[in-house]
Design a protein around this motif. Structure first.
Motif, PDB file in Angstrom:
ATOM      1  N   HIS A 165     -52.004  29.991  11.742  1.00  0.00           N
ATOM      2  CA  HIS A 165     -51.294  28.896  11.816  1.00  0.00           C
ATOM      3  C   HIS A 165     -52.456  27.591  11.725  1.00  0.00           C
ATOM      4  O   HIS A 165     -52.449  26.687  11.187  1.00  0.00           O
ATOM      5  CB  HIS A 165     -50.553  28.627  13.001  1.00  0.00           C
TER       6      HIS A 165
ATOM      7  N   VAL B 133     -48.646  32.167   6.270  1.00  0.00           N
ATOM      8  CA  VAL B 133     -49.284  32.783   7.519  1.00  0.00           C
ATOM      9  C   VAL B 133     -49.164  34.245   7.551  1.00  0.00           C
ATOM     10  O   VAL B 133     -50.341  34.755   7.971  1.00  0.00           O
ATOM     11  CB  VAL B 133     -48.368  32.279   8.894  1.00  0.00           C
TER      12      VAL B 133
ATOM     13  N   SER C 150     -53.003  24.989   8.821  1.00  0.00           N
ATOM     14  CA  SER C 150     -52.820  23.434   9.124  1.00  0.00           C
ATOM     15  C   SER C 150     -53.759  22.595   9.046  1.00  0.00           C
ATOM     16  O   SER C 150     -53.613  21.430   8.855  1.00  0.00           O
ATOM     17  CB  SER C 150     -52.630  23.393  10.907  1.00  0.00           C
TER      18      SER C 150
END
Length: 307
Positions: free
Chosen positions: A211, A170, A215
């Motif tokens: 994120h 991230v 993901s």
């Protein structure tokens, strides 16, 4: 194996239009049949469904294959029309994402195991070729605890290490987003029309956006766990407008709480509207109305003429 499709250039038949660097599809130096490059189907780490990937020469790198598809689209290849109008794109990815779901599931056993016993799938036998990728053996320590007995290594999934490793992903993504001035946050939908300024964005906007990108390579449960690890607050959905009130259906009449007939009274009609006149009203007031009749006179009762 049936899950593989070897790279066979200059062979007539079905073709794919592939956009990639030449180094991706370079022929391997080794003469081995399985040295690649090889198209293979593996399980998507996000959805668990079959997805297409490309193993580079000698399994040195793994690439995810994306297809840009438009309806009623074909390619002209030489003198042949290729009916499959998709544009295939390959981009390098971290192969550790592909083995992470298997490591996570094996945690239930709570013991150290050889990696080839953890990462195996009867529906996708090509994982044995994936494990030959050097980056996997070099990166397993980021998400696992390791034990070495003799010349053999054993691994067990570590949630703490995995969260730390994902946090680094991230951070790298946030740095790239800022460097490239990518629009993130709520204003991303209008980024095509309105130039977004970095002063309008917060660090949380960048982290939340990064994120979401990471993901795409995580299972849903792990994505939620990672969101909590980042200490990002849950996004609240917009408050829905209350439904319109409907008249209650009953045997008794519903009485109004206010006397609405007062708005039809003479007092209300004679009450002059407050506020300034608009430019249109001012222009209309200057018009000479001599000889003009009020429009309501056309709709009133006719007066009887006297003989």
């Amino acid at each position: 194996m049936l899950c593989k499709k070897k790279w066979t250039p200059n062979v007539p038949g079905d073709h794919w239009v592939l956009l990639a660097k030449e180094s991706v599809i370079d022929a391997p130096k080794s003469k081995s049949a399985d040295s690649g490059p090889v198209f293979t189907r593996l399980r998507s780490p996000c959805t668990g469904e079959a997805a297409l990937y490309l193993l580079g020469s000698n399994a040195g790198q793994i690439y995810e294959v994306k297809a840009f598809n438009e309806e009623y689209h074909s390619w002209f290849i030489g003198q042949v029309v290729q009916h499959d109008g998709r544009l295939m794109l390959v981009t390098p990815m971290d192969p550790l994402f592909l083995v992470l779901p298997y490591l996570s599931k094996a945690e239930q056993k709570g013991k150290f195991q050889p990696i080839d016993q953890v990462v195996k799938d009867e529906d996708f036998p090509c994982y044995s070729s994936l494990l030959q990728c050097p980056r996997i053996s070099q990166s397993l320590h980021h998400v696992t605890e390791e034990k070495e007995i003799g010349s053999q290594k054993f691994y067990k999934y570590s949630k703490d290490k995995t969260m730390t490793w994902l946090k680094k992903k991230v951070d790298q993504t946030v740095s790239a987003l800022k460097k490239m001035s990518i629009s993130v946050g709520g204003g991303v939908q209008s980024a095509t029309f309105i130039r977004n300024t970095t002063s309008d964005l917060t660090e949380e906007d960048y982290i939340r956006y990064a994120h979401g990108l990471v993901s795409e390579y995580l299972e849903e449960n792990m994505s939620h766990e990672f969101l909590k690890y980042l200490k990002l607050p849950e996004l609240t959905s917009p408050v829905a407008e209350p439904p319109q009130k409907k008249r209650k259906v009953s045997d008794t009449l519903v009485t109004a709480a206010e006397d609405y007939t007062k708005f039809n009274s003479t007092e209300a009609k004679e009450k002059k509207p407050s506020g300034k006149m608009t430019s249109a009203q001012k222009a209309l007031a200057k018009v000479d109305k001599t000889g003009m009749k009020n429009i309501s006179s056309f709709f009133g009762p006719k007066t009887k003429s006297t003989k």
